[in-house]
Design a protein around this motif. Structure first.
Motif, short mmCIF file in Angstrom:
data_model
loop_
_atom_site.label_atom_id
_atom_site.label_comp_id
_atom_site.label_asym_id
_atom_site.label_seq_id
_atom_site.Cartn_x
_atom_site.Cartn_y
_atom_site.Cartn_z
N CYS A 45 8.84 10.57 -12.63
CA CYS A 45 9.57 10.36 -11.38
C CYS A 45 9.14 9.05 -10.74
CB CYS A 45 9.41 11.53 -10.41
SG CYS A 45 7.99 11.48 -9.37
N ARG A 46 7.91 8.64 -11.06
CA ARG A 46 7.46 7.37 -10.48
C ARG A 46 8.24 6.18 -11.00
NH1 ARG A 46 1.79 8.34 -11.45
NH2 ARG A 46 1.02 9.59 -9.76
N ARG A 47 8.82 6.35 -12.20
CA ARG A 47 9.62 5.24 -12.73
C ARG A 47 10.78 4.92 -11.80
NH1 ARG A 47 9.82 7.28 -18.90
NH2 ARG A 47 7.60 7.19 -19.24
N ARG A 48 11.17 5.94 -11.03
CA ARG A 48 12.23 5.69 -10.06
C ARG A 48 11.65 5.86 -8.66
NH1 ARG A 48 14.39 8.52 -14.31
NH2 ARG A 48 13.56 10.47 -13.55
N SER A 49 10.38 5.53 -8.52
CA SER A 49 9.68 5.87 -7.28
C SER A 49 9.81 4.79 -6.21
CB SER A 49 8.22 6.12 -7.58
OG SER A 49 7.59 4.90 -7.81
N HIS A 50 9.36 5.15 -5.06
CA HIS A 50 9.38 4.23 -3.93
C HIS A 50 7.97 4.15 -3.37
CE1 HIS A 50 13.69 5.13 -3.94
NE2 HIS A 50 13.29 6.38 -4.14
N SER A 51 7.67 3.04 -2.77
CA SER A 51 6.42 2.96 -2.04
C SER A 51 6.76 3.15 -0.58
CB SER A 51 5.78 1.62 -2.27
OG SER A 51 4.93 1.34 -1.19
N ALA A 52 5.99 4.00 0.07
CA ALA A 52 6.30 4.28 1.46
C ALA A 52 5.84 3.17 2.38
CB ALA A 52 5.64 5.59 1.87
N SER A 64 -2.38 -7.10 4.37
CA SER A 64 -2.22 -8.23 3.46
C SER A 64 -1.49 -7.82 2.19
CB SER A 64 -3.56 -8.86 3.09
OG SER A 64 -4.16 -8.16 2.05
N CYS A 65 -0.57 -6.88 2.32
CA CYS A 65 0.11 -6.43 1.11
C CYS A 65 1.43 -7.17 0.93
CB CYS A 65 0.34 -4.93 1.14
SG CYS A 65 1.18 -4.36 2.59
N CYS A 66 2.35 -6.96 1.87
CA CYS A 66 3.68 -7.56 1.72
C CYS A 66 3.57 -9.07 1.71
CB CYS A 66 4.58 -7.14 2.86
SG CYS A 66 4.62 -5.37 3.03
N SER A 67 2.74 -9.60 2.62
CA SER A 67 2.62 -11.04 2.68
C SER A 67 2.06 -11.58 1.37
CB SER A 67 1.73 -11.45 3.85
OG SER A 67 0.50 -10.76 3.74
N ALA A 68 1.10 -10.85 0.80
CA ALA A 68 0.49 -11.30 -0.46
C ALA A 68 1.49 -11.24 -1.60
CB ALA A 68 -0.73 -10.44 -0.79
N VAL A 190 1.71 -0.96 -5.34
CA VAL A 190 0.57 -1.88 -5.14
C VAL A 190 0.35 -2.19 -3.65
CG1 VAL A 190 -0.18 -4.28 -5.49
CG2 VAL A 190 0.46 -2.88 -7.44
N PRO A 191 1.42 -2.54 -2.90
CA PRO A 191 1.18 -2.85 -1.48
C PRO A 191 0.60 -1.67 -0.70
CG PRO A 191 3.40 -3.50 -2.15
CD PRO A 191 2.83 -2.70 -3.27
N ALA A 192 1.02 -0.47 -1.07
CA ALA A 192 0.58 0.72 -0.31
C ALA A 192 -0.90 1.02 -0.50
CB ALA A 192 1.42 1.92 -0.72
N VAL A 193 -1.45 0.67 -1.66
CA VAL A 193 -2.87 1.00 -1.90
C VAL A 193 -3.81 -0.15 -1.54
CG1 VAL A 193 -2.36 2.72 -3.67
CG2 VAL A 193 -2.79 0.34 -4.37
N ARG A 194 -3.24 -1.34 -1.37
CA ARG A 194 -4.10 -2.48 -1.01
C ARG A 194 -4.27 -2.51 0.50
NH1 ARG A 194 -3.14 -7.64 -1.93
NH2 ARG A 194 -5.05 -8.21 -3.01
#
Ligand SMILES: Nc1ncnc2c1ncn2[C@@H]1O[C@H](COP(=O)(O)OP(=O)(O)OP(=O)(O)O)[C@@H](O)[C@H]1O
Length: 295
Positions: A45-52, A64-68, A190-194
């Motif tokens: 399901c993650r293959r079609r997943s979203h980051s919250a 510093s996620c989206c900007s990075a 990646v942005p959600a966990v950084r």
């Protein structure tokens, strides 16, 4: 068993033997379809997943996620985790089929007293043998939707009509228990966990050169959207390699460590060493994790 003194650990000869044993056991393991389903449903399901986190980030995101993601430069500083601080979240990232799940599973199996996965949430009904809070947190679709609205998931997705997701709270629970939380993520998470809180250490699992990929996966089985556990085919290898190229071109600046998943046992040893370094040695991290900017 791994030694764990003062929140630090280093693989010993015994640990290496444990890795050998784990590998032998796992090779002989004949996973039940249910167990495969349990592991796969999240990943598929993650293959079609979203980051919250991504859509909700403010323009001057303190994480510093989206900007990075949009910028080739990011200010970094040297950071060493204090022994009293929570462990850094260990995340494994790689093309589907490369072995991310296998490595995560083996790491936890090597020492479940140190390593643990976060319990995901799902809107599907529990099966007879499942217990809420163990395999999954079983919640209604309405509550799931509500959690999405409130940015409670690091990532979520839909598979066969049910929602699956990993919440920040589930990860926090593992970290607060003093264990090291190990999670496999899709690139869009990646942005959600950084973040300042999770300080994710991202291990990229890379396929070995084509011939080695074919050779090492000769006896292995893959689960796709349509088949559970069928032998690898040439197109699987091509898909893995193609996907690896895309992930590397877009996300390589976020890799803290790269493991070429050739021989499984070597990969496990490399992973243990990387995880120990992530927790106990100074690492470069975004400056904003250490000096969060005011928004
Ligand atoms: N280094 C390796 N050598 C041989 N087989 C491997 C190796 N790494 C993983 N495998 C096998 O490859 C198959 C796919 O691995 P795994 O399920 O971990 O993939 P994944 O990256 O999590 O992808 P998916 O998203 O499809 O679950 C499994 O049968 C696993 O045992």
């Amino acid at each position: 068993m791994l030694m764990c003194c003062n929140d630090s650990f280093s693989p010993t000869e015994e640990d290496m033997m444990a890795i050998d044993d784990t590998c032998v056991e796992a090779d002989e393991d004949d996973f039940s379809t249910d167990l495969v389903g349990f592991r796969r449903s999240m990943r598929l399901c993650r293959r079609r997943s979203h980051s919250a986190a991504h859509p909700s980030c403010p323009p001057r995101c303190p994480n510093s996620c989206c900007s990075a993601l949009g910028s080739p430069y990011e200010e970094v500083v040297r950071y060493q985790r204090h022994p009293q601080d929570a462990h850094r979240l260990i995340t494994l990232l790689g093309p589907s089929g490369v072995g991310v799940n296998e490595l995560r599973r083996r790491l936890i199996e090597i020492n479940p007293k140190i390593f643990q996965g976060a319990v995901p949430h799902t809107s599907r009904a529990p099966r007879e043998y499942e217990e809420s809070g163990r395999e999954y947190h079983f919640i209604s679709r309405e509550i799931f939707d509500n959690m999405i609205q409130n940015n409670r998931f690091l990532e979520y997705g839909e598979y066969k009509g049910s929602l699956y997701g990993t919440s920040v709270e589930s990860v926090r629970e593992v970290l607060n228990s003093g264990k090291i939380c190990v999670m496999d993520i899709e690139p869009n998470a990646v942005p959600a966990v950084r973040t300042h809180e999770l300080k994710a250490y991202i291990i990229y699992v890379k396929p070995p050169p084509h011939e080695r990929l074919k050779e090492t996966r000769r006896g292995a089985h893959i689960t796709t959207n349509y088949y559970v556990n069928r032998p690898f085919k040439d197109e699987d290898f091509q898909e893995i390699e193609e996907s690896a190229r895309k992930i590397e071109s877009q996300f390589c600046q976020f890799f803290d460590h790269v493991i070429v998943n050739d021989e499984l046992q070597d990969s496990c040893v490399q992973m243990l060493t990387a995880v120990r370094k992530a927790q106990d040695e100074p690492q470069w991290v975004p400056a904003s994790w250490i000096r969060p900017t005011s928004t």
